[in-house]
Motif scaffolding. Structure first.
Motif, PDB file in Angstrom:
ATOM      1  N   ALA A  16      -4.435 -44.332   2.158  1.00 26.88           N
ATOM      2  CA  ALA A  16      -4.403 -44.218   3.618  1.00 26.88           C
ATOM      3  C   ALA A  16      -5.530 -45.074   4.178  1.00 26.88           C
ATOM      4  CB  ALA A  16      -4.558 -42.758   4.044  1.00 26.88           C
ATOM      5  N   ALA A  17      -5.297 -46.392   4.221  1.00 26.41           N
ATOM      6  CA  ALA A  17      -6.361 -47.346   4.526  1.00 26.41           C
ATOM      7  C   ALA A  17      -6.976 -47.152   5.901  1.00 26.41           C
ATOM      8  CB  ALA A  17      -5.806 -48.773   4.417  1.00 26.41           C
ATOM      9  N   GLU A  18      -6.211 -46.547   6.829  1.00 29.35           N
ATOM     10  CA  GLU A  18      -6.735 -46.400   8.183  1.00 29.35           C
ATOM     11  C   GLU A  18      -7.919 -45.453   8.240  1.00 29.35           C
ATOM     12  OE1 GLU A  18      -3.483 -43.291   7.685  1.00 29.35           O
ATOM     13  OE2 GLU A  18      -3.769 -45.410   7.164  1.00 29.35           O
ATOM     14  N   THR A  19      -8.099 -44.644   7.208  1.00 30.77           N
ATOM     15  CA  THR A  19      -9.231 -43.722   7.216  1.00 30.77           C
ATOM     16  C   THR A  19     -10.539 -44.389   6.822  1.00 30.77           C
ATOM     17  OG1 THR A  19      -8.978 -43.051   4.894  1.00 30.77           O
ATOM     18  CG2 THR A  19      -7.662 -41.863   6.535  1.00 30.77           C
ATOM     19  N   GLY A  20     -10.465 -45.597   6.275  1.00 33.59           N
ATOM     20  CA  GLY A  20     -11.689 -46.265   5.840  1.00 33.59           C
ATOM     21  C   GLY A  20     -12.258 -45.694   4.561  1.00 33.59           C
ATOM     22  N   GLY A  21     -11.425 -45.006   3.781  1.00 22.84           N
ATOM     23  CA  GLY A  21     -11.888 -44.425   2.529  1.00 22.84           C
ATOM     24  C   GLY A  21     -12.138 -42.939   2.661  1.00 22.84           C
ATOM     25  N   SER A  22     -12.356 -42.292   1.524  1.00 22.65           N
ATOM     26  CA  SER A  22     -12.538 -40.842   1.515  1.00 22.65           C
ATOM     27  C   SER A  22     -13.564 -40.430   0.474  1.00 22.65           C
ATOM     28  CB  SER A  22     -11.198 -40.158   1.206  1.00 22.65           C
ATOM     29  OG  SER A  22     -11.367 -38.772   0.991  1.00 22.65           O
ATOM     30  N   GLY A  23     -14.264 -39.340   0.769  1.00 23.51           N
ATOM     31  CA  GLY A  23     -15.204 -38.759  -0.180  1.00 23.51           C
ATOM     32  C   GLY A  23     -14.633 -37.540  -0.872  1.00 23.51           C
ATOM     33  N   ILE A  24     -13.302 -37.445  -0.960  1.00 26.39           N
ATOM     34  CA  ILE A  24     -12.663 -36.252  -1.507  1.00 26.39           C
ATOM     35  C   ILE A  24     -12.898 -36.087  -3.006  1.00 26.39           C
ATOM     36  CG2 ILE A  24     -10.434 -37.370  -1.989  1.00 26.39           C
ATOM     37  CD1 ILE A  24      -9.106 -34.751  -1.010  1.00 26.39           C
ATOM     38  N   ASP A  25     -13.162 -37.196  -3.708  1.00 24.83           N
ATOM     39  CA  ASP A  25     -13.349 -37.129  -5.165  1.00 24.83           C
ATOM     40  C   ASP A  25     -14.775 -36.673  -5.473  1.00 24.83           C
ATOM     41  OD1 ASP A  25     -13.076 -37.338  -7.876  1.00 24.83           O
ATOM     42  OD2 ASP A  25     -13.168 -39.524  -7.931  1.00 24.83           O
ATOM     43  N   PHE A  71     -14.242 -23.472  -2.264  1.00 27.64           N
ATOM     44  CA  PHE A  71     -12.953 -23.140  -2.881  1.00 27.64           C
ATOM     45  C   PHE A  71     -13.238 -22.299  -4.125  1.00 27.64           C
ATOM     46  CE2 PHE A  71      -8.726 -23.781  -4.693  1.00 27.64           C
ATOM     47  CZ  PHE A  71      -7.931 -23.813  -3.544  1.00 27.64           C
ATOM     48  N   ALA A  72     -12.394 -21.301  -4.333  1.00 25.52           N
ATOM     49  CA  ALA A  72     -12.598 -20.371  -5.442  1.00 25.52           C
ATOM     50  C   ALA A  72     -12.078 -20.933  -6.759  1.00 25.52           C
ATOM     51  CB  ALA A  72     -11.899 -19.042  -5.145  1.00 25.52           C
ATOM     52  N   ARG A  73     -12.851 -20.768  -7.821  1.00 22.71           N
ATOM     53  CA  ARG A  73     -12.407 -21.184  -9.150  1.00 22.71           C
ATOM     54  C   ARG A  73     -11.125 -20.449  -9.537  1.00 22.71           C
ATOM     55  NH1 ARG A  73     -12.099 -25.436 -12.264  1.00 22.71           N
ATOM     56  NH2 ARG A  73     -10.035 -24.665 -12.801  1.00 22.71           N
ATOM     57  N   GLU A  74     -10.993 -19.217  -9.090  1.00 18.99           N
ATOM     58  CA  GLU A  74      -9.792 -18.450  -9.410  1.00 18.99           C
ATOM     59  C   GLU A  74      -8.538 -19.116  -8.826  1.00 18.99           C
ATOM     60  OE1 GLU A  74     -13.322 -15.712  -9.536  1.00 18.99           O
ATOM     61  OE2 GLU A  74     -12.611 -17.285  -8.178  1.00 18.99           O
ATOM     62  N   ASP A  75      -8.673 -19.700  -7.627  1.00 18.34           N
ATOM     63  CA  ASP A  75      -7.530 -20.397  -7.024  1.00 18.34           C
ATOM     64  C   ASP A  75      -7.265 -21.727  -7.721  1.00 18.34           C
ATOM     65  OD1 ASP A  75      -6.853 -18.454  -5.086  1.00 18.34           O
ATOM     66  OD2 ASP A  75      -8.508 -19.111  -3.831  1.00 18.34           O
ATOM     67  N   LEU A  76      -8.316 -22.395  -8.163  1.00 16.47           N
ATOM     68  CA  LEU A  76      -8.115 -23.601  -8.971  1.00 16.47           C
ATOM     69  C   LEU A  76      -7.380 -23.271 -10.269  1.00 16.47           C
ATOM     70  CD1 LEU A  76     -11.527 -25.493  -8.618  1.00 16.47           C
ATOM     71  CD2 LEU A  76      -9.314 -26.262  -7.746  1.00 16.47           C
ATOM     72  N   ASP A  77      -7.739 -22.151 -10.873  1.00 20.81           N
ATOM     73  CA  ASP A  77      -7.075 -21.734 -12.110  1.00 20.81           C
ATOM     74  C   ASP A  77      -5.584 -21.477 -11.864  1.00 20.81           C
ATOM     75  OD1 ASP A  77      -9.474 -21.890 -13.450  1.00 20.81           O
ATOM     76  OD2 ASP A  77      -9.886 -19.733 -13.340  1.00 20.81           O
ATOM     77  N   ARG A  78      -5.270 -20.862 -10.734  1.00 21.69           N
ATOM     78  CA  ARG A  78      -3.859 -20.607 -10.409  1.00 21.69           C
ATOM     79  C   ARG A  78      -3.095 -21.918 -10.234  1.00 21.69           C
ATOM     80  NH1 ARG A  78      -1.290 -20.361  -5.668  1.00 21.69           N
ATOM     81  NH2 ARG A  78      -3.237 -20.299  -4.478  1.00 21.69           N
ATOM     82  N   TRP A  79      -3.717 -22.869  -9.545  1.00 22.00           N
ATOM     83  CA  TRP A  79      -3.054 -24.170  -9.369  1.00 22.00           C
ATOM     84  C   TRP A  79      -2.946 -24.924 -10.697  1.00 22.00           C
ATOM     85  CZ3 TRP A  79       0.057 -25.050  -5.699  1.00 22.00           C
ATOM     86  CH2 TRP A  79      -0.171 -24.581  -4.397  1.00 22.00           C
ATOM     87  N   GLU A  80      -3.914 -24.746 -11.571  1.00 24.01           N
ATOM     88  CA  GLU A  80      -3.807 -25.349 -12.904  1.00 24.01           C
ATOM     89  C   GLU A  80      -2.529 -24.891 -13.600  1.00 24.01           C
ATOM     90  OE1 GLU A  80      -8.099 -26.417 -14.932  1.00 24.01           O
ATOM     91  OE2 GLU A  80      -7.144 -24.518 -15.398  1.00 24.01           O
ATOM     92  N   ARG A  81      -2.281 -23.593 -13.530  1.00 22.67           N
ATOM     93  CA  ARG A  81      -1.085 -23.048 -14.184  1.00 22.67           C
ATOM     94  C   ARG A  81       0.191 -23.567 -13.520  1.00 22.67           C
ATOM     95  NH1 ARG A  81      -4.590 -18.530 -14.095  1.00 22.67           N
ATOM     96  NH2 ARG A  81      -3.571 -17.677 -12.237  1.00 22.67           N
ATOM     97  N   GLU A  82       0.186 -23.644 -12.196  1.00 19.20           N
ATOM     98  CA  GLU A  82       1.387 -24.069 -11.484  1.00 19.20           C
ATOM     99  C   GLU A  82       1.655 -25.567 -11.651  1.00 19.20           C
ATOM    100  OE1 GLU A  82       2.158 -22.780  -7.566  1.00 19.20           O
ATOM    101  OE2 GLU A  82       1.281 -20.786  -7.850  1.00 19.20           O
ATOM    102  N   LEU A  83       0.584 -26.365 -11.661  1.00 22.24           N
ATOM    103  CA  LEU A  83       0.748 -27.815 -11.753  1.00 22.24           C
ATOM    104  C   LEU A  83       0.813 -28.296 -13.198  1.00 22.24           C
ATOM    105  CD1 LEU A  83      -1.708 -28.966  -8.935  1.00 22.24           C
ATOM    106  CD2 LEU A  83       0.777 -28.651  -8.787  1.00 22.24           C
ATOM    107  N   GLY A  84       0.353 -27.461 -14.114  1.00 23.08           N
ATOM    108  CA  GLY A  84       0.391 -27.833 -15.520  1.00 23.08           C
ATOM    109  C   GLY A  84      -0.589 -28.919 -15.901  1.00 23.08           C
ATOM    110  N   LYS A  85      -1.751 -28.941 -15.255  1.00 26.48           N
ATOM    111  CA  LYS A  85      -2.770 -29.925 -15.597  1.00 26.48           C
ATOM    112  C   LYS A  85      -4.142 -29.356 -15.268  1.00 26.48           C
ATOM    113  CE  LYS A  85      -2.459 -32.465 -11.187  1.00 26.48           C
ATOM    114  NZ  LYS A  85      -2.094 -33.777 -10.571  1.00 26.48           N
ATOM    115  N   PRO A  86      -5.192 -29.834 -15.958  1.00 26.55           N
ATOM    116  CA  PRO A  86      -6.533 -29.309 -15.701  1.00 26.55           C
ATOM    117  C   PRO A  86      -7.051 -29.744 -14.343  1.00 26.55           C
ATOM    118  CG  PRO A  86      -6.628 -31.150 -17.235  1.00 26.55           C
ATOM    119  CD  PRO A  86      -5.173 -30.839 -17.038  1.00 26.55           C
ATOM    120  N   LEU A  87      -7.778 -28.857 -13.698  1.00 24.60           N
ATOM    121  CA  LEU A  87      -8.382 -29.135 -12.395  1.00 24.60           C
ATOM    122  C   LEU A  87      -9.869 -28.811 -12.482  1.00 24.60           C
ATOM    123  CD1 LEU A  87      -5.664 -27.536 -10.078  1.00 24.60           C
ATOM    124  CD2 LEU A  87      -6.017 -29.978 -10.501  1.00 24.60           C
ATOM    125  N   ALA A  88     -10.685 -29.847 -12.472  1.00 24.55           N
ATOM    126  CA  ALA A  88     -12.132 -29.667 -12.589  1.00 24.55           C
ATOM    127  C   ALA A  88     -12.721 -29.175 -11.271  1.00 24.55           C
ATOM    128  CB  ALA A  88     -12.789 -30.993 -12.990  1.00 24.55           C
TER     129      ALA A  88
END
Length: 234
Positions: A16-25, A71-88
């Motif tokens: 999304a180039a119009e944002t000028g970049g992101s610090g989300i990572d 953000f709660a680690r417990e919610d990250l764990d739930r998304w890990e299970r749903e997405l099937g990939k690790p979420l740091a």
């Protein structure tokens, strides 16, 4: 209840180039981090000072009422299970990854003491955007995240202070209403009829959501008045 990691990230280019970049990572950082009020939205960025945390789009992110994102680690764990990939820790762009905290059940205006000095106040939930979806590489992510209604919490800084991984989190104030982060998020996104109810949180609400709720109530009241007048004339 404990702070598992403090996460920060610099601005990087995005699709999304119009944002000028992101610090989300964001990645966990070592040592203490000063958290302070960054100033008004549009001018101030992240509440993490000196940690290399940056905001790419100051129009929509950062500022006083979105100084810190948790953000709660417990919610990250739930998304890990749903997405099937690790979420740091930090992968959702959160500054604080918590353990043992019901972040989405927190009340708007609820205050947390983290460590010895830092006090934060819950203001709203995080609204997902295209940058978030691009970052995760998940099609339909905005819709899926929205439907879950577990967005994590934005917080403002009430008392600045240093924090680090391992700090205890203590709820030091719970307001006398029932407007949770999840309820406020649903009101802002999928269930607009909840907007009148979120006004119970008053000025603790993020100002943009507060304005939206007030406008909704005014329009509904005006519409009811016109309907009543028309019925009387009939």
């Amino acid at each position: 209840m404990r702070l598992l990691t403090v996460n920060a990230g610099g601005v990087r280019p995005t699709e999304a180039a119009e944002t000028g970049g992101s610090g989300i990572d964001k990645r966990p950082v070592d040592g203490p981090v000063l958290v302070r009020d960054p100033g008004p939205k549009g001018e101030g960025g992240s509440g993490l000072a000196g940690a290399g945390d940056e905001i790419g789009d100051l129009r929509h992110h950062g500022g006083r009422d979105q100084a810190v994102y948790a953000f709660a680690r417990e919610d990250l764990d739930r998304w890990e299970r749903e997405l099937g990939k690790p979420l740091a820790n930090g992968v959702f762009g959160e500054n604080l990854t918590t353990g043992g905290v019901d972040v989405n059940g927190a009340l708007i205006g609820e205050r947390w003491r983290i460590g010895a000095d830092l006090v934060l106040e819950v203001t709203s939930g995080r609204i997902p955007c295209r940058t978030f979806a691009d970052h995760l590489g998940e099609r339909g992510w905005v819709r899926r995240f929205t439907q879950a209604a577990a967005p994590g919490a934005y917080l403002r800084v009430i008392e600045p202070g240093e924090t680090r991984a391992g700090d205890a989190i203590e709820v030091v104030h719970r307001p006398a209403h029932e407007v949770t982060v999840s309820v406020a998020f649903r009101a802002a996104t999928t269930e607009r009829t909840l907007l009148p109810g979120v006004l119970a949180a008053a000025d603790a609400l993020h100002p943009e959501l507060l304005a939206t709720a007030r406008t909704y109530v005014e329009r509904e009241t005006a519409g009811s008045g016109r309907a009543a007048a028309a019925a009387g004339q009939g």
